[in-house]
Design a protein around this motif. Structure first.
Motif, short mmCIF file in Angstrom:
data_model
loop_
_atom_site.label_atom_id
_atom_site.label_comp_id
_atom_site.label_asym_id
_atom_site.label_seq_id
_atom_site.Cartn_x
_atom_site.Cartn_y
_atom_site.Cartn_z
N MET A 158 0.83 -1.20 0.00
CA MET A 158 0.00 0.00 0.00
C MET A 158 0.87 1.25 0.00
O MET A 158 0.56 2.24 -0.69
CB MET A 158 -0.92 -0.01 1.22
CG MET A 158 -1.89 1.15 1.28
SD MET A 158 -3.16 1.01 0.01
CE MET A 158 -4.07 2.53 0.29
N ALA A 159 1.95 1.21 0.76
CA ALA A 159 2.87 2.36 0.80
C ALA A 159 3.50 2.59 -0.58
O ALA A 159 3.67 3.74 -1.01
CB ALA A 159 3.96 2.12 1.85
N GLU A 160 3.83 1.51 -1.28
CA GLU A 160 4.40 1.66 -2.62
C GLU A 160 3.37 2.27 -3.58
O GLU A 160 3.72 3.09 -4.43
CB GLU A 160 4.86 0.30 -3.14
CG GLU A 160 6.03 -0.28 -2.38
CD GLU A 160 7.28 0.58 -2.50
OE1 GLU A 160 7.48 1.16 -3.58
OE2 GLU A 160 8.05 0.66 -1.52
N LYS A 161 2.11 1.88 -3.42
CA LYS A 161 1.06 2.46 -4.27
C LYS A 161 0.91 3.96 -4.02
O LYS A 161 0.73 4.75 -4.96
CB LYS A 161 -0.27 1.77 -3.99
CG LYS A 161 -0.30 0.30 -4.31
CD LYS A 161 -0.28 0.08 -5.80
CE LYS A 161 -0.41 -1.40 -6.13
NZ LYS A 161 -0.29 -1.66 -7.58
N LEU A 162 0.99 4.36 -2.75
CA LEU A 162 0.81 5.77 -2.41
C LEU A 162 1.97 6.63 -2.92
O LEU A 162 1.81 7.84 -3.06
CB LEU A 162 0.68 5.93 -0.90
CG LEU A 162 -0.58 5.31 -0.27
CD1 LEU A 162 -0.52 5.42 1.25
CD2 LEU A 162 -1.83 5.99 -0.79
N LYS A 163 3.11 6.02 -3.19
CA LYS A 163 4.26 6.76 -3.71
C LYS A 163 4.23 6.89 -5.23
O LYS A 163 5.11 7.55 -5.80
CB LYS A 163 5.56 6.07 -3.29
CG LYS A 163 5.80 6.06 -1.79
CD LYS A 163 7.07 5.30 -1.45
CE LYS A 163 7.29 5.21 0.05
NZ LYS A 163 8.50 4.41 0.38
N ASP A 164 3.25 6.29 -5.87
CA ASP A 164 3.16 6.34 -7.33
C ASP A 164 2.97 7.80 -7.79
O ASP A 164 2.13 8.52 -7.24
CB ASP A 164 1.99 5.48 -7.81
CG ASP A 164 1.93 5.41 -9.31
OD1 ASP A 164 2.73 4.66 -9.90
OD2 ASP A 164 1.08 6.11 -9.90
N PRO A 165 3.74 8.25 -8.78
CA PRO A 165 3.61 9.65 -9.24
C PRO A 165 2.21 10.00 -9.73
O PRO A 165 1.72 11.12 -9.52
CB PRO A 165 4.63 9.74 -10.38
CG PRO A 165 5.61 8.66 -10.09
CD PRO A 165 4.84 7.55 -9.47
N GLY A 166 1.55 9.05 -10.37
CA GLY A 166 0.20 9.33 -10.85
C GLY A 166 -0.76 9.63 -9.71
O GLY A 166 -1.57 10.57 -9.80
N LEU A 223 -4.78 4.55 -8.33
CA LEU A 223 -4.02 4.02 -7.19
C LEU A 223 -3.84 2.51 -7.27
O LEU A 223 -2.73 2.01 -7.06
CB LEU A 223 -4.73 4.39 -5.89
CG LEU A 223 -4.07 3.93 -4.58
CD1 LEU A 223 -2.67 4.52 -4.46
CD2 LEU A 223 -4.92 4.34 -3.39
N PHE A 224 -4.91 1.77 -7.55
CA PHE A 224 -4.85 0.31 -7.52
C PHE A 224 -4.76 -0.33 -8.90
O PHE A 224 -4.75 -1.56 -9.01
CB PHE A 224 -6.08 -0.24 -6.79
CG PHE A 224 -6.19 0.23 -5.37
CD1 PHE A 224 -5.30 -0.21 -4.40
CD2 PHE A 224 -7.16 1.13 -5.00
CE1 PHE A 224 -5.39 0.22 -3.09
CE2 PHE A 224 -7.27 1.58 -3.70
CZ PHE A 224 -6.38 1.13 -2.74
#
Length: 357
Positions: free
Chosen positions: A142-150, A267-268
Protein backbone atom coordinates in the motif's frame (compact mmCIF):
# COMPACT_ATOMS: atom_id res chain seq x y z
CA UNK A 1 -12.54 -11.02 -13.70
CA UNK A 2 -9.14 -12.02 -12.59
CA UNK A 3 -7.18 -15.02 -11.37
CA UNK A 4 -8.94 -17.92 -9.73
CA UNK A 5 -7.23 -17.17 -6.42
CA UNK A 6 -8.88 -13.78 -6.32
CA UNK A 7 -12.42 -15.02 -6.89
CA UNK A 8 -13.17 -16.02 -3.26
CA UNK A 9 -12.00 -12.60 -2.06
CA UNK A 10 -14.11 -10.93 -4.72
CA UNK A 11 -17.27 -12.82 -3.74
CA UNK A 12 -16.71 -12.07 -0.05
CA UNK A 13 -16.42 -8.37 -0.84
CA UNK A 14 -19.48 -8.52 -3.08
CA UNK A 15 -21.53 -10.21 -0.35
CA UNK A 16 -20.40 -7.65 2.23
CA UNK A 17 -21.29 -4.77 -0.09
CA UNK A 18 -24.79 -6.13 -0.77
CA UNK A 19 -25.33 -6.85 2.93
CA UNK A 20 -24.18 -3.33 3.77
CA UNK A 21 -26.77 -1.84 1.42
CA UNK A 22 -29.50 -4.02 2.91
CA UNK A 23 -28.67 -3.06 6.50
CA UNK A 24 -28.26 0.65 5.74
CA UNK A 25 -31.48 0.77 3.72
CA UNK A 26 -33.39 -1.04 6.47
CA UNK A 27 -31.96 1.23 9.17
CA UNK A 28 -33.76 4.24 7.72
CA UNK A 29 -37.08 2.40 7.93
CA UNK A 30 -36.57 1.33 11.53
CA UNK A 31 -35.58 4.82 12.66
CA UNK A 32 -38.51 6.34 10.77
CA UNK A 33 -40.92 3.87 12.39
CA UNK A 34 -39.55 4.78 15.81
CA UNK A 35 -39.96 8.51 15.15
CA UNK A 36 -43.53 7.98 13.92
CA UNK A 37 -44.40 6.07 17.10
CA UNK A 38 -43.11 8.96 19.19
CA UNK A 39 -45.17 11.39 17.12
CA UNK A 40 -48.35 9.38 17.73
CA UNK A 41 -47.66 9.48 21.48
CA UNK A 42 -47.42 13.27 21.39
CA UNK A 43 -43.73 13.43 22.30
CA UNK A 44 -41.55 16.32 21.14
CA UNK A 45 -40.31 15.59 17.63
CA UNK A 46 -36.62 15.48 16.70
CA UNK A 47 -37.11 18.30 14.19
CA UNK A 48 -38.31 20.50 17.05
CA UNK A 49 -35.28 19.78 19.20
CA UNK A 50 -36.63 16.79 21.12
CA UNK A 51 -34.52 13.76 22.08
CA UNK A 52 -37.28 11.36 23.08
CA UNK A 53 -36.13 9.01 20.31
CA UNK A 54 -33.31 7.95 22.63
CA UNK A 55 -35.95 6.06 24.64
CA UNK A 56 -37.43 4.28 21.61
CA UNK A 57 -36.07 0.78 20.95
CA UNK A 58 -36.95 0.90 17.23
CA UNK A 59 -34.71 3.92 16.78
CA UNK A 60 -31.86 2.11 18.50
CA UNK A 61 -32.47 -0.94 16.32
CA UNK A 62 -32.17 1.29 13.26
CA UNK A 63 -28.95 2.79 14.61
CA UNK A 64 -27.57 -0.71 15.22
CA UNK A 65 -28.45 -1.72 11.65
CA UNK A 66 -26.71 1.41 10.40
CA UNK A 67 -23.57 0.50 12.35
CA UNK A 68 -23.58 -3.07 11.04
CA UNK A 69 -24.06 -1.81 7.49
CA UNK A 70 -21.21 0.68 7.72
CA UNK A 71 -18.93 -1.99 9.23
CA UNK A 72 -19.80 -4.39 6.39
CA UNK A 73 -19.12 -1.62 3.87
CA UNK A 74 -15.79 -0.90 5.55
CA UNK A 75 -14.83 -4.57 5.35
CA UNK A 76 -15.97 -4.88 1.73
CA UNK A 77 -13.22 -2.50 0.61
CA UNK A 78 -10.62 -4.93 1.95
CA UNK A 79 -11.85 -7.74 -0.32
CA UNK A 80 -13.39 -6.21 -3.47
CA UNK A 81 -12.42 -3.34 -5.78
CA UNK A 82 -13.62 0.09 -4.76
CA UNK A 83 -15.00 0.49 -8.29
CA UNK A 84 -17.49 -2.25 -7.39
CA UNK A 85 -18.19 -1.50 -3.72
CA UNK A 86 -18.92 2.22 -4.08
CA UNK A 87 -21.54 2.05 -6.87
CA UNK A 88 -23.34 -0.79 -5.06
CA UNK A 89 -24.06 1.70 -2.29
CA UNK A 90 -26.94 2.80 -4.51
CA UNK A 91 -28.75 -0.40 -3.51
CA UNK A 92 -29.33 1.07 -0.05
CA UNK A 93 -31.45 3.79 -1.67
CA UNK A 94 -33.39 1.11 -3.52
CA UNK A 95 -33.91 -0.98 -0.36
CA UNK A 96 -35.08 2.09 1.54
CA UNK A 97 -37.54 3.05 -1.23
CA UNK A 98 -39.06 -0.43 -1.49
CA UNK A 99 -39.35 -0.95 2.28
CA UNK A 100 -40.84 2.52 2.81
CA UNK A 101 -43.60 1.75 0.31
CA UNK A 102 -44.30 -1.53 2.15
CA UNK A 103 -44.00 -0.59 5.83
CA UNK A 104 -44.49 3.20 5.83
CA UNK A 105 -47.28 3.39 3.23
CA UNK A 106 -45.24 5.82 1.13
CA UNK A 107 -46.27 5.75 -2.50
CA UNK A 108 -43.66 4.61 -5.03
CA UNK A 109 -44.76 6.08 -8.37
CA UNK A 110 -44.03 4.72 -11.83
CA UNK A 111 -40.80 6.71 -12.10
CA UNK A 112 -39.59 5.24 -8.81
CA UNK A 113 -40.37 1.68 -9.85
CA UNK A 114 -38.55 2.15 -13.15
CA UNK A 115 -35.64 3.66 -11.22
CA UNK A 116 -35.48 0.62 -8.93
CA UNK A 117 -35.43 -1.74 -11.90
CA UNK A 118 -32.68 0.26 -13.60
CA UNK A 119 -30.60 0.28 -10.40
CA UNK A 120 -30.85 -3.50 -10.12
CA UNK A 121 -29.95 -3.99 -13.79
CA UNK A 122 -27.03 -1.58 -13.57
CA UNK A 123 -25.69 -3.25 -10.42
CA UNK A 124 -25.90 -6.66 -12.09
CA UNK A 125 -23.98 -5.43 -15.13
CA UNK A 126 -21.31 -3.87 -12.92
CA UNK A 127 -20.88 -7.09 -10.93
CA UNK A 128 -20.45 -9.09 -14.15
CA UNK A 129 -17.89 -6.69 -15.61
CA UNK A 130 -16.26 -5.46 -12.38
CA UNK A 131 -12.48 -4.90 -12.61
CA UNK A 132 -10.11 -7.08 -10.64
CA UNK A 133 -7.70 -4.78 -8.85
CA UNK A 134 -3.99 -5.39 -8.69
CA UNK A 135 -3.28 -7.40 -5.55
CA UNK A 136 -2.58 -5.25 -2.46
CA UNK A 137 -2.21 -7.52 0.54
CA UNK A 138 0.04 -5.60 2.94
CA UNK A 139 0.77 -2.12 4.20
CA UNK A 140 4.15 -2.28 2.47
CA UNK A 141 2.53 -2.69 -0.93
CA UNK A 142 0.00 0.00 0.00
CA UNK A 143 2.87 2.36 0.80
CA UNK A 144 4.40 1.66 -2.62
CA UNK A 145 1.06 2.46 -4.27
CA UNK A 146 0.81 5.77 -2.41
CA UNK A 147 4.26 6.76 -3.71
CA UNK A 148 3.16 6.34 -7.33
CA UNK A 149 3.61 9.65 -9.24
CA UNK A 150 0.20 9.33 -10.85
CA UNK A 151 -1.55 9.12 -7.49
CA UNK A 152 0.51 11.97 -6.05
CA UNK A 153 -0.53 14.21 -8.95
CA UNK A 154 -4.17 13.15 -8.48
CA UNK A 155 -4.08 13.82 -4.72
CA UNK A 156 -2.49 17.26 -5.23
CA UNK A 157 -5.14 18.17 -7.82
CA UNK A 158 -7.90 17.07 -5.43
CA UNK A 159 -6.51 19.10 -2.54
CA UNK A 160 -5.89 22.24 -4.62
CA UNK A 161 -9.31 22.12 -6.27
CA UNK A 162 -10.99 21.52 -2.90
CA UNK A 163 -9.23 24.52 -1.36
CA UNK A 164 -10.29 26.70 -4.30
CA UNK A 165 -13.88 25.51 -3.97
CA UNK A 166 -13.93 26.11 -0.21
CA UNK A 167 -12.23 29.50 -0.02
CA UNK A 168 -12.88 31.05 -3.46
CA UNK A 169 -16.01 29.55 -5.01
CA UNK A 170 -17.80 28.78 -1.75
CA UNK A 171 -18.31 32.36 -0.48
CA UNK A 172 -19.40 33.54 -3.95
CA UNK A 173 -21.48 30.70 -5.38
CA UNK A 174 -22.06 28.24 -2.54
CA UNK A 175 -25.54 29.60 -1.78
CA UNK A 176 -26.71 29.48 -5.40
CA UNK A 177 -24.90 26.58 -7.08
CA UNK A 178 -25.36 23.05 -5.75
CA UNK A 179 -22.15 21.82 -7.41
CA UNK A 180 -19.79 23.82 -5.19
CA UNK A 181 -20.23 21.99 -1.89
CA UNK A 182 -21.08 18.65 -3.52
CA UNK A 183 -17.82 18.75 -5.49
CA UNK A 184 -15.90 19.29 -2.25
CA UNK A 185 -17.57 16.24 -0.67
CA UNK A 186 -16.97 14.09 -3.75
CA UNK A 187 -13.32 15.03 -4.24
CA UNK A 188 -12.38 14.56 -0.59
CA UNK A 189 -14.50 11.39 -0.49
CA UNK A 190 -12.29 9.74 -3.11
CA UNK A 191 -9.33 10.12 -0.75
CA UNK A 192 -11.32 8.85 2.24
CA UNK A 193 -12.15 5.64 0.35
CA UNK A 194 -8.44 5.09 -0.29
CA UNK A 195 -7.81 5.53 3.43
CA UNK A 196 -10.57 3.03 4.24
CA UNK A 197 -8.99 0.56 1.82
CA UNK A 198 -5.62 0.90 3.54
CA UNK A 199 -7.11 0.56 7.02
CA UNK A 200 -8.98 -2.56 5.93
CA UNK A 201 -5.68 -4.11 4.88
CA UNK A 202 -4.15 -3.07 8.22
CA UNK A 203 -6.98 -4.74 10.16
CA UNK A 204 -6.55 -7.95 8.17
CA UNK A 205 -2.84 -7.99 9.05
CA UNK A 206 -3.64 -7.19 12.68
CA UNK A 207 -5.97 -10.17 12.96
CA UNK A 208 -3.37 -12.39 11.35
CA UNK A 209 -0.90 -11.52 14.14
CA UNK A 210 1.37 -9.01 12.42
CA UNK A 211 2.66 -5.99 14.43
CA UNK A 212 0.60 -3.47 12.51
CA UNK A 213 0.26 -1.05 15.43
CA UNK A 214 3.97 -0.25 15.12
CA UNK A 215 3.59 0.78 11.48
CA UNK A 216 3.23 4.59 11.11
CA UNK A 217 1.30 4.29 7.84
CA UNK A 218 -1.76 2.84 9.58
CA UNK A 219 -1.98 5.77 11.99
CA UNK A 220 -1.44 8.27 9.15
CA UNK A 221 -4.29 6.70 7.22
CA UNK A 222 -6.52 6.83 10.30
CA UNK A 223 -5.84 10.54 10.87
CA UNK A 224 -6.40 11.32 7.18
CA UNK A 225 -9.67 9.37 7.25
CA UNK A 226 -10.98 11.33 10.24
CA UNK A 227 -10.09 14.64 8.55
CA UNK A 228 -11.65 13.64 5.22
CA UNK A 229 -14.88 12.38 6.80
CA UNK A 230 -15.18 15.54 8.90
CA UNK A 231 -14.89 17.70 5.77
CA UNK A 232 -17.40 15.52 3.90
CA UNK A 233 -19.99 15.69 6.68
CA UNK A 234 -19.58 19.44 7.08
CA UNK A 235 -20.06 20.37 3.43
CA UNK A 236 -22.68 17.73 2.73
CA UNK A 237 -24.76 19.17 5.57
CA UNK A 238 -24.33 22.63 4.06
CA UNK A 239 -25.54 21.40 0.68
CA UNK A 240 -28.54 19.63 2.23
CA UNK A 241 -29.42 22.69 4.28
CA UNK A 242 -29.45 24.99 1.23
CA UNK A 243 -30.80 22.75 -1.54
CA UNK A 244 -33.48 20.10 -1.87
CA UNK A 245 -32.52 16.57 -0.90
CA UNK A 246 -33.92 15.18 -4.16
CA UNK A 247 -31.41 17.38 -6.00
CA UNK A 248 -28.36 16.85 -3.77
CA UNK A 249 -28.59 13.06 -3.42
CA UNK A 250 -28.36 12.00 -7.09
CA UNK A 251 -25.73 14.63 -7.91
CA UNK A 252 -23.62 13.62 -4.92
CA UNK A 253 -23.89 9.93 -5.81
CA UNK A 254 -22.77 10.52 -9.40
CA UNK A 255 -19.85 12.82 -8.56
CA UNK A 256 -18.69 10.81 -5.53
CA UNK A 257 -18.76 7.47 -7.37
CA UNK A 258 -17.00 8.97 -10.39
CA UNK A 259 -14.24 10.41 -8.19
CA UNK A 260 -13.80 7.09 -6.36
CA UNK A 261 -13.57 5.16 -9.63
CA UNK A 262 -10.93 7.58 -10.93
CA UNK A 263 -8.92 7.38 -7.71
CA UNK A 264 -9.10 3.57 -7.61
CA UNK A 265 -8.09 3.30 -11.26
CA UNK A 266 -5.00 5.43 -10.59
CA UNK A 267 -4.02 4.02 -7.19
CA UNK A 268 -4.85 0.31 -7.52
CA UNK A 269 -4.62 -0.02 -11.33
CA UNK A 270 -8.04 -1.67 -11.37
CA UNK A 271 -8.58 -0.98 -15.09
CA UNK A 272 -5.12 -1.90 -16.30
CA UNK A 273 -5.81 -5.53 -17.27
CA UNK A 274 -9.45 -5.11 -18.34
CA UNK A 275 -10.53 -5.87 -21.90
CA UNK A 276 -12.61 -3.41 -23.89
CA UNK A 277 -15.96 -5.17 -23.39
CA UNK A 278 -15.47 -5.21 -19.59
CA UNK A 279 -14.67 -1.50 -19.59
CA UNK A 280 -17.76 -0.74 -21.65
CA UNK A 281 -19.86 -3.00 -19.42
CA UNK A 282 -18.64 -1.34 -16.22
CA UNK A 283 -19.30 2.17 -17.54
CA UNK A 284 -22.69 1.13 -18.92
CA UNK A 285 -23.70 -0.44 -15.61
CA UNK A 286 -22.67 2.68 -13.72
CA UNK A 287 -24.62 4.95 -16.06
CA UNK A 288 -27.66 2.68 -15.71
CA UNK A 289 -27.48 3.00 -11.93
CA UNK A 290 -27.17 6.76 -12.29
CA UNK A 291 -30.31 6.84 -14.45
CA UNK A 292 -32.20 4.75 -11.91
CA UNK A 293 -31.17 6.92 -8.97
CA UNK A 294 -32.11 10.04 -10.92
CA UNK A 295 -35.59 8.71 -11.69
CA UNK A 296 -36.06 7.53 -8.12
CA UNK A 297 -35.19 10.90 -6.58
CA UNK A 298 -35.89 13.62 -9.12
CA UNK A 299 -39.48 12.52 -9.82
CA UNK A 300 -40.28 11.13 -6.38
CA UNK A 301 -43.12 13.60 -5.69
CA UNK A 302 -44.43 13.85 -9.26
CA UNK A 303 -47.76 12.05 -9.86
CA UNK A 304 -48.09 10.09 -13.08
CA UNK A 305 -50.96 11.49 -15.15
CA UNK A 306 -52.06 10.86 -18.77
CA UNK A 307 -50.66 14.30 -19.68
CA UNK A 308 -47.15 12.86 -19.16
CA UNK A 309 -47.66 10.32 -21.95
CA UNK A 310 -45.92 10.85 -25.31
CA UNK A 311 -47.81 12.96 -27.84
CA UNK A 312 -48.70 10.06 -30.11
CA UNK A 313 -50.28 8.20 -27.18
CA UNK A 314 -52.15 11.33 -26.11
CA UNK A 315 -53.39 11.78 -29.69
CA UNK A 316 -54.63 8.19 -29.79
CA UNK A 317 -56.31 8.68 -26.44
CA UNK A 318 -58.04 11.88 -27.72
CA UNK A 319 -59.23 10.18 -30.91
CA UNK A 320 -60.59 7.27 -28.91
CA UNK A 321 -62.60 9.53 -26.61
CA UNK A 322 -63.79 11.54 -29.62
CA UNK A 323 -65.11 8.40 -31.31
CA UNK A 324 -66.93 7.41 -28.12
CA UNK A 325 -68.58 10.83 -27.85
CA UNK A 326 -69.70 10.72 -31.50
CA UNK A 327 -71.27 7.31 -30.99
CA UNK A 328 -73.08 8.46 -27.85
CA UNK A 329 -74.56 11.47 -29.62
CA UNK A 330 -75.61 9.46 -32.75
CA UNK A 331 -74.57 12.38 -34.94
CA UNK A 332 -72.79 12.41 -38.25
CA UNK A 333 -69.50 14.28 -38.58
CA UNK A 334 -70.86 16.06 -41.67
CA UNK A 335 -73.49 17.86 -39.59
CA UNK A 336 -71.09 19.13 -36.89
CA UNK A 337 -70.08 22.43 -38.65
CA UNK A 338 -73.77 23.39 -39.03
CA UNK A 339 -74.49 23.25 -35.30
CA UNK A 340 -72.74 26.51 -34.28
CA UNK A 341 -74.58 28.52 -37.00
CA UNK A 342 -77.94 27.10 -35.90
CA UNK A 343 -77.15 28.02 -32.30
CA UNK A 344 -76.21 31.53 -33.37
CA UNK A 345 -79.46 31.88 -35.32
CA UNK A 346 -81.61 30.84 -32.38
CA UNK A 347 -79.62 33.09 -30.08
CA UNK A 348 -80.16 36.15 -32.35
CA UNK A 349 -83.92 35.44 -32.55
CA UNK A 350 -84.15 35.39 -28.76
CA UNK A 351 -82.24 38.69 -28.53
CA UNK A 352 -84.63 40.41 -31.02
CA UNK A 353 -87.66 39.22 -29.03
CA UNK A 354 -86.07 40.57 -25.87
CA UNK A 355 -85.49 44.00 -27.48
CA UNK A 356 -89.07 44.12 -28.78
CA UNK A 357 -90.38 43.62 -25.29
Amino acid sequence: MGLEGGRPRFYVGLGLAVASSAFIGGSFILKKKGLLRLCRRGRTRAGQGGHAYLQEWLWWAGLLCMGVGEAANFAAYAFAPATLVTPLGALSVLVSAVLSSTFLNEQLNVHGKIGCILSILGSTVMVIHAPQEEEVSSLESMAEKLKDPGFIVFAVCVLVSSLLLIFVAGPRYGQSNVLVYVLVCSAIGSLSVSCVKGLGIALKELFSGKPVLKEPLGWVLLVCLVICISIQINYLNKALDIFNTSVVTPIYYVLFTTAVMMCSAILFKEWQHMVLDSIIGTISGFLTIVSGIFLLHAFRDMPFTPNLLPLFLQQGRTDLHGSWRSVDRHQSCQHQPLLPSEDKGSQSTEEEEGEGM
